[in-house]
Design a protein around this motif. Structure first.
Motif, PDB file in Angstrom:
ATOM      1  N   ILE A 207      -4.716   6.275   0.136  1.00 15.80           N
ATOM      2  CA  ILE A 207      -4.015   4.999  -0.011  1.00 15.80           C
ATOM      3  C   ILE A 207      -4.328   4.410  -1.374  1.00 15.80           C
ATOM      4  CG2 ILE A 207      -3.784   2.640   0.832  1.00 15.80           C
ATOM      5  CD1 ILE A 207      -4.513   3.667   3.616  1.00 15.80           C
TER       6      ILE A 207
ATOM      7  N   HIS B   1       0.847  -1.187   0.000  1.00 17.60           N
ATOM      8  CA  HIS B   1       0.000   0.000   0.000  1.00 17.60           C
ATOM      9  C   HIS B   1       0.885   1.240   0.000  1.00 17.60           C
ATOM     10  CE1 HIS B   1       0.380  -0.616   4.402  1.00 17.60           C
ATOM     11  NE2 HIS B   1       0.085   0.657   4.552  1.00 17.60           N
TER      12      HIS B   1
ATOM     13  N   VAL C  12       0.904   5.232   0.681  1.00 17.75           N
ATOM     14  CA  VAL C  12       0.220   6.301   1.405  1.00 17.75           C
ATOM     15  C   VAL C  12       0.731   7.638   0.871  1.00 17.75           C
ATOM     16  CG1 VAL C  12      -0.265   7.276   3.674  1.00 17.75           C
ATOM     17  CG2 VAL C  12       0.076   4.802   3.432  1.00 17.75           C
TER      18      VAL C  12
ATOM     19  N   PRO D   3      -3.077  -2.344   4.229  1.00 16.76           N
ATOM     20  CA  PRO D   3      -3.342  -1.587   5.444  1.00 16.76           C
ATOM     21  C   PRO D   3      -4.281  -2.347   6.375  1.00 16.76           C
ATOM     22  CG  PRO D   3      -4.450  -0.581   3.566  1.00 16.76           C
ATOM     23  CD  PRO D   3      -3.606  -1.711   3.039  1.00 16.76           C
TER      24      PRO D   3
END
Length: 63
Positions: A33, A17, A19, A62
């Motif tokens: 995300i 993921h 961010v 996440p």
């Protein structure tokens, strides 16, 4: 259903993921995300970094 990569037209399972936020329109506490497969994690990270967005990449999905 397993989460899929955010890269356009990619249907692979996400393994990372990413961010990020756009500081021009997002407050410091607002993060977005994107999910990425092994093949596209570098591409998606570099795409965001090239726009000077704060971006971090994490292995796994996440919580």
């Amino acid at each position: 259903m397993t989460p899929q990569c955010s890269r356009a037209e990619c249907r692979r399972d996400a393994t990372h993921h990413i961010v990020w936020r756009n500081p021009r329109i997002h407050a410091a506490d607002r993060e977005k995300i994107w999910l990425a497969c092994d093949e596209h994690v570098g591409f998606l990270h570099d795409y965001l970094a090239a726009r000077d967005f704060p971006v971090t990449t994490h292995e796994g999905l996440p919580a």
